[in-house]
Design an enzyme around this catalytic site. Structure first.
Site, PDB file in Angstrom:
ATOM      1  N   SER A 163       0.849  -1.189   0.000  1.00  0.00           N
ATOM      2  CA  SER A 163       0.000   0.000   0.000  1.00  0.00           C
ATOM      3  C   SER A 163       0.885   1.240   0.000  1.00  0.00           C
ATOM      4  O   SER A 163       2.118   1.150   0.079  1.00  0.00           O
ATOM      5  CB  SER A 163      -0.909   0.002   1.223  1.00  0.00           C
ATOM      6  OG  SER A 163      -0.142   0.303   2.374  1.00  0.00           O
ATOM      7  N   LYS A 164       0.225   2.366  -0.080  1.00  0.00           N
ATOM      8  CA  LYS A 164       0.900   3.676  -0.086  1.00  0.00           C
ATOM      9  C   LYS A 164       1.936   3.809   1.027  1.00  0.00           C
ATOM     10  O   LYS A 164       2.931   4.500   0.874  1.00  0.00           O
ATOM     11  CB  LYS A 164      -0.149   4.786   0.113  1.00  0.00           C
ATOM     12  CG  LYS A 164      -0.931   5.076  -1.147  1.00  0.00           C
ATOM     13  CD  LYS A 164      -0.331   6.275  -1.876  1.00  0.00           C
ATOM     14  CE  LYS A 164      -0.827   6.373  -3.297  1.00  0.00           C
ATOM     15  NZ  LYS A 164       0.198   6.158  -4.297  1.00  0.00           N
ATOM     16  N   ARG A 165       1.631   3.166   2.157  1.00  0.00           N
ATOM     17  CA  ARG A 165       2.555   3.264   3.299  1.00  0.00           C
ATOM     18  C   ARG A 165       3.953   2.785   2.930  1.00  0.00           C
ATOM     19  O   ARG A 165       4.942   3.200   3.492  1.00  0.00           O
ATOM     20  CB  ARG A 165       2.042   2.404   4.458  1.00  0.00           C
ATOM     21  CG  ARG A 165       0.978   3.031   5.287  1.00  0.00           C
ATOM     22  CD  ARG A 165       0.594   2.120   6.441  1.00  0.00           C
ATOM     23  NE  ARG A 165       0.146   0.805   5.952  1.00  0.00           N
ATOM     24  CZ  ARG A 165       0.734  -0.340   6.223  1.00  0.00           C
ATOM     25  NH1 ARG A 165       1.800  -0.381   6.976  1.00  0.00           N
ATOM     26  NH2 ARG A 165       0.259  -1.477   5.725  1.00  0.00           N
TER      27      ARG A 165
END
Ligand code: GLU
Length: 502
Positions: free
Chosen positions: A262-264
């Protein structure tokens, strides 16, 4: 490798993104596997836009996905902008086909209208839970409604959904999966699921199968988040009387911490990688290896090899971990493999233009002094991964007479006892070179004997000259750097650095 499905049809595969967002790296990998599988088996690669979720699908996202596919170099044989004999290739343009297919199942008694309200369905589910019924799905309330009564209720305007009639004696449903082997589901757990909603839109499990059946799809290669949908989809194939394709459910992509990417973790959309300056070839190579291997250890797998050698039996069922370092390593390998002129035109010059160090259009900029860029390419190529690195390392060449000094480098190399003599010696030696003999080899040759003559060591001498010329101590090789700067600028910079020396 089997080049056909269980029914021996010529290979036809599809990538069917939903335009509810940008193309994610997971989707890109699915697309790559479909494309490579089609190419390796001399089959057909179809792109289909699954936009039946009207609230979340946009034309803008479709355009972004098409652009990303083109950038990835995944050419499709049938689909948007290309056409084909099995179109349209956008689900919202196929509504009539879904309606006709559903009507046919209804007419044949394989589907039926259901009038249960959401409240009734919720109450039924709760009751099934309370009595610990092993079957918690739809209770088949409307399955045996009198058709005349159903007709009357529809005529009276009562809302209804259309449900598929799963045969009660169906037994286990086996999903033939090229990655997972045969996966068996208990048909008793499959309820009579909805194929058309009360608002007249088809459900994913129905529309997808109608399309895959009509388009003659032989292998469905997609993310394993869809594996649990597959027994239901098989029910639709069977109701339609269409051959069931072979499935290949590929694993999730995880971030380095083991959680879904994910973006994280970093960039997740294809265009972010494109914009950072990853090469399409390197990116496709990297993604292909996320869950597939040519053999145990080959890492550099050019597109043509991938499209010849890809096979589903080398796809792993284990989750793949996105390894940013490995992507960078592969990118660097692709850069190193370029010849200088290619690197200059495709990587260096565009990076300099984007950074504002050069202006104009790449071909023209390059044509103005190809040898200069190629020399710069030869020293940068082994040292960079992304355009940002190129810019950082080439910036000193664009600072005219006044190079920007890195304070730490100055302190460590220039502001030291004895350095003035180094710079003066370099000035004398370099000024003596003929203007038409200003080459890296001549520069190196002129500087080489100086440390000994000055009674100092190479590190101290070259450290001082390097910082005077390039502003920092980590610049590319000195001889080439000075050749690129030119004799006049080189001498001016030495002169201007004298006040910093001691
Ligand atoms: N539109 C679906 C998705 O993006 C496609 C699933 C499928 O390949 O069947 O997940």
């Amino acid at each position: 490798m089997s080049s056909s499905d269980q029914t021996n049809r010529p290979v036809r595969v599809r990538f069917a993104p939903s335009p509810t967002g940008k193309l994610h790296v997971g989707g890109a990998r699915t697309a790559i596997y479909n494309w490579a599988f089609a190419r390796a088996n001399h089959g057909t690669f179809i792109l289909r836009i699954d936009d039946t979720d009207p609230t979340r699908s946009t034309d803008e996202n479709t355009q972004i996905i098409l652009r990303a596919m083109r950038w990835l170099g995944l050419d499709w044989d049938e689909g948007p902008e290309v056409g084909g004999d099995f179109g349209p290739y956008k689900q919202t343009d196929r509504m009539d086909l879904y309606k006709a297919a559903a009507q046919k199942l209804w007419d044949e008694g394989k589907a039926y209208p259901c009038f249960c309200t959401p409240e009734k369905l919720a109450a039924d589910k709760k009751a099934a839970e309370e009595r610990h019924d092993p079957f918690q799905g739809y209770q088949r309330t409307c399955r045996d409604l009198d058709p005349e009564e159903a007709k009357a209720r529809i005529a009276a305007g009562e809302p209804y959904t259309l449900r598929i009639k799963v045969p009660l004696d169906r037994g286990d449903v086996v999903v033939p999966d090229a990655v997972h082997g045969n996966v068996t589901f208990n048909a008793r757990e499959l309820d009579d699921f909805i194929i058309f909603r009360s608002d007249g839109t088809p459900t994913y499990n129905f529309a997808t199968v109608v399309d895959d059946a009509m388009m003659g799809i032989t292998h469905v290669i997609r993310g394993d988040d869809h594996l649990s949908n597959t027994p239901r989809q098989i029910m639709v194939y069977e109701a339609l009387g269409a051959p069931v394709p072979t499935f290949a459910h590929i694993s999730m992509i995880l971030g380095p911490d083991g959680k879904k990417l994910s973006k994280r973790h970093g960039a997740t959309s294809v265009e972010e990688y494109r914009d950072q300056g990853y090469l399409s070839d390197a990116f496709v190579n990297y993604l292909a290896l996320l869950g597939w291997a040519l053999d145990g250890d080959t890492t550099i797998i050019p597109r043509d090899v991938l499209s010849r050698e890809f096979s589903l039996d080398h796809v792993s069922k284990n989750p793949a971990t996105f390894d940013f370092k490995k992507l960078d390593w592969i990118q660097a390998e692709y850069l190193k493999a370029m010849d200088d002129a290619t690197f200059s035109q495709q990587f260096l010059v565009p990076a300099l233009i984007t950074a504002g160090l050069e202006s104009g259009e790449a071909a023209g900029v390059y044509a103005a002094r190809p040898a200069w860029y190629d020399l710069l390419s030869s020293i940068l190529k082994p040292r960079v991964t992304l355009p940002a690195d190129v810019v950082e390392k080439a910036r000193f060449l664009y600072q005219g007479d006044d190079v920007e000094f890195d304070e730490k480098s100055v302190k460590k190399n220039l502001a030291k006892e004895g350095t003035r003599a180094y710079l003066e010696a370099a000035q004398t030696a370099l000024a003596a070179l003929p203007a038409d003999g200003w080459t890296a080899a001549a520069i190196d040759g002129a500087l080489e004997p100086l440390p000994d003559q000055l009674g100092t060591n190479k590190r101290k001498f070259f450290g001082a000259v390097r910082v005077a010329e390039c502003g920092n101590q980590v610049s590319p090789p000195l001889g080439e750097s000075l050749e690129l700067l030119g004799q006049v600028t080189t001498l001016t910079r030495l002169q201007k650095a004298l006040p910093l020396a001691q």
